[in-house]
Write a protein that holds these residues in place. Structure first.
Motif, PDB file in Angstrom:
ATOM      1  N   GLU A  36       0.845  -1.188   0.000  1.00 59.43           N
ATOM      2  CA  GLU A  36       0.000   0.000   0.000  1.00 59.43           C
ATOM      3  C   GLU A  36       0.878   1.234   0.000  1.00 59.43           C
ATOM      4  O   GLU A  36       1.945   1.239   0.601  1.00 59.43           O
ATOM      5  CB  GLU A  36      -0.878  -0.022   1.249  1.00 59.43           C
ATOM      6  CG  GLU A  36      -1.872   1.089   1.354  1.00 59.43           C
ATOM      7  CD  GLU A  36      -2.726   0.952   2.601  1.00 59.43           C
ATOM      8  OE1 GLU A  36      -2.469   1.704   3.570  1.00 59.43           O
ATOM      9  OE2 GLU A  36      -3.619   0.096   2.618  1.00 59.43           O
ATOM     10  N   HIS A  48      -3.519  -0.424  10.142  1.00 58.42           N
ATOM     11  CA  HIS A  48      -3.627  -1.849   9.803  1.00 58.42           C
ATOM     12  C   HIS A  48      -3.553  -2.709  11.065  1.00 58.42           C
ATOM     13  O   HIS A  48      -4.354  -3.636  11.235  1.00 58.42           O
ATOM     14  CB  HIS A  48      -2.537  -2.266   8.813  1.00 58.42           C
ATOM     15  CG  HIS A  48      -2.814  -1.856   7.404  1.00 58.42           C
ATOM     16  ND1 HIS A  48      -3.766  -2.474   6.619  1.00 58.42           N
ATOM     17  CD2 HIS A  48      -2.269  -0.882   6.641  1.00 58.42           C
ATOM     18  CE1 HIS A  48      -3.784  -1.899   5.429  1.00 58.42           C
ATOM     19  NE2 HIS A  48      -2.887  -0.928   5.414  1.00 58.42           N
ATOM     20  N   GLU A  51      -6.898  -2.335  12.971  1.00 59.46           N
ATOM     21  CA  GLU A  51      -8.004  -3.031  12.324  1.00 59.46           C
ATOM     22  C   GLU A  51      -7.856  -4.545  12.442  1.00 59.46           C
ATOM     23  O   GLU A  51      -8.838  -5.257  12.675  1.00 59.46           O
ATOM     24  CB  GLU A  51      -8.097  -2.638  10.846  1.00 59.46           C
ATOM     25  CG  GLU A  51      -8.606  -1.227  10.630  1.00 59.46           C
ATOM     26  CD  GLU A  51      -8.632  -0.821   9.164  1.00 59.46           C
ATOM     27  OE1 GLU A  51      -8.237  -1.630   8.291  1.00 59.46           O
ATOM     28  OE2 GLU A  51      -9.055   0.310   8.887  1.00 59.46           O
ATOM     29  N   THR A  56     -11.498  -6.165  12.134  1.00 58.86           N
ATOM     30  CA  THR A  56     -12.316  -5.393  11.190  1.00 58.86           C
ATOM     31  C   THR A  56     -11.550  -4.978   9.942  1.00 58.86           C
ATOM     32  O   THR A  56     -11.952  -4.036   9.260  1.00 58.86           O
ATOM     33  CB  THR A  56     -12.855  -4.121  11.877  1.00 58.86           C
ATOM     34  OG1 THR A  56     -11.740  -3.325  12.312  1.00 58.86           O
ATOM     35  CG2 THR A  56     -13.747  -4.453  13.048  1.00 58.86           C
ATOM     36  N   HIS A  57     -10.477  -5.675   9.627  1.00 59.62           N
ATOM     37  CA  HIS A  57      -9.666  -5.274   8.475  1.00 59.62           C
ATOM     38  C   HIS A  57     -10.453  -5.441   7.192  1.00 59.62           C
ATOM     39  O   HIS A  57     -11.225  -6.386   7.028  1.00 59.62           O
ATOM     40  CB  HIS A  57      -8.370  -6.091   8.407  1.00 59.62           C
ATOM     41  CG  HIS A  57      -7.337  -5.464   7.547  1.00 59.62           C
ATOM     42  ND1 HIS A  57      -7.285  -5.659   6.189  1.00 59.62           N
ATOM     43  CD2 HIS A  57      -6.332  -4.612   7.849  1.00 59.62           C
ATOM     44  CE1 HIS A  57      -6.278  -4.973   5.691  1.00 59.62           C
ATOM     45  NE2 HIS A  57      -5.692  -4.314   6.684  1.00 59.62           N
ATOM     46  N   ARG A  58     -10.247  -4.527   6.254  1.00 57.13           N
ATOM     47  CA  ARG A  58     -11.018  -4.536   4.997  1.00 57.13           C
ATOM     48  C   ARG A  58     -10.608  -5.654   4.047  1.00 57.13           C
ATOM     49  O   ARG A  58     -11.332  -5.951   3.109  1.00 57.13           O
ATOM     50  CB  ARG A  58     -10.897  -3.177   4.308  1.00 57.13           C
ATOM     51  CG  ARG A  58      -9.466  -2.809   3.969  1.00 57.13           C
ATOM     52  CD  ARG A  58      -9.313  -1.364   3.621  1.00 57.13           C
ATOM     53  NE  ARG A  58      -9.209  -0.647   4.880  1.00 57.13           N
ATOM     54  CZ  ARG A  58      -9.219   0.656   5.004  1.00 57.13           C
ATOM     55  NH1 ARG A  58      -9.323   1.400   3.951  1.00 57.13           N
ATOM     56  NH2 ARG A  58      -9.123   1.227   6.159  1.00 57.13           N
ATOM     57  N   ASN A  59      -9.443  -6.271   4.260  1.00 55.58           N
ATOM     58  CA  ASN A  59      -9.015  -7.383   3.411  1.00 55.58           C
ATOM     59  C   ASN A  59      -9.327  -8.689   4.155  1.00 55.58           C
ATOM     60  O   ASN A  59      -8.635  -9.056   5.106  1.00 55.58           O
ATOM     61  CB  ASN A  59      -7.519  -7.264   3.099  1.00 55.58           C
ATOM     62  CG  ASN A  59      -7.043  -8.293   2.116  1.00 55.58           C
ATOM     63  OD1 ASN A  59      -7.213  -9.488   2.321  1.00 55.58           O
ATOM     64  ND2 ASN A  59      -6.425  -7.826   1.039  1.00 55.58           N
ATOM     65  N   ALA A  60     -10.360  -9.380   3.706  1.00 52.13           N
ATOM     66  CA  ALA A  60     -10.852 -10.574   4.416  1.00 52.13           C
ATOM     67  C   ALA A  60      -9.802 -11.686   4.464  1.00 52.13           C
ATOM     68  O   ALA A  60      -9.680 -12.376   5.490  1.00 52.13           O
ATOM     69  CB  ALA A  60     -12.130 -11.075   3.758  1.00 52.13           C
ATOM     70  N   GLN A  63      -7.221 -10.728   7.038  1.00 52.61           N
ATOM     71  CA  GLN A  63      -7.806 -10.852   8.375  1.00 52.61           C
ATOM     72  C   GLN A  63      -7.902 -12.314   8.799  1.00 52.61           C
ATOM     73  O   GLN A  63      -7.605 -12.657   9.939  1.00 52.61           O
ATOM     74  CB  GLN A  63      -9.188 -10.204   8.417  1.00 52.61           C
ATOM     75  CG  GLN A  63      -9.819 -10.199   9.791  1.00 52.61           C
ATOM     76  CD  GLN A  63      -9.103  -9.303  10.770  1.00 52.61           C
ATOM     77  OE1 GLN A  63      -9.043  -8.098  10.572  1.00 52.61           O
ATOM     78  NE2 GLN A  63      -8.563  -9.880  11.829  1.00 52.61           N
TER      79      GLN A  63
END
Length: 115
Positions: A36, A48, A51, A56-60, A63
């Motif tokens: 990133e 990061h 999260e 709750t990280h946006r990359n499943a 996570q």
């Protein structure tokens, strides 16, 4: 160091712009990497971590690896930086984009898996 010097150092520190750069989150067992770009690389790493710790990280996929293997299975780092230019005509975002593309291309060329 007296209090005046300490106060001056603190003020100078607060005036510094955050590091612009490329960050990498690498899952060590699989080698998979999330790259990133950020205008505040240390802050992005902290976001990061936060999260991921909250779940709750946006990359499943990232996570899921974090949940399964824990924080010790990851390396989070600033892998490259861009020096802020004094010249306002220099487009820092374009430099960050180019640097990110370069790092992505190098990893893909090496057969590295990306998130």
């Amino acid at each position: 160091m007296d209090k005046t010097q300490q106060a001056a150092l603190k003020a100078a520190y607060r005036q510094q712009a955050p590091a612009l750069g490329i960050i990498a989150l690498q899952h060590l067992p699989s080698g998979c990497v999330l790259l990133e770009r950020s205008r505040n690389a240390p802050g992005a790493l902290n976001r990061h971590r936060f999260e991921l710790a909250l779940g709750t990280h946006r990359n499943a996929r990232l996570q899921a690896d974090w949940r399964r293997d824990g924080a010790a299975a990851f390396r989070l780092a600033i892998i490259d930086t861009v020096r802020p230019a004094d010249d306002r005509a220099v487009d820092a975002d374009a430099e960050l984009d180019a640097l990110l593309a370069l790092h992505r291309a190098q990893l893909l060329e090496q057969g590295q898996a990306l998130y």
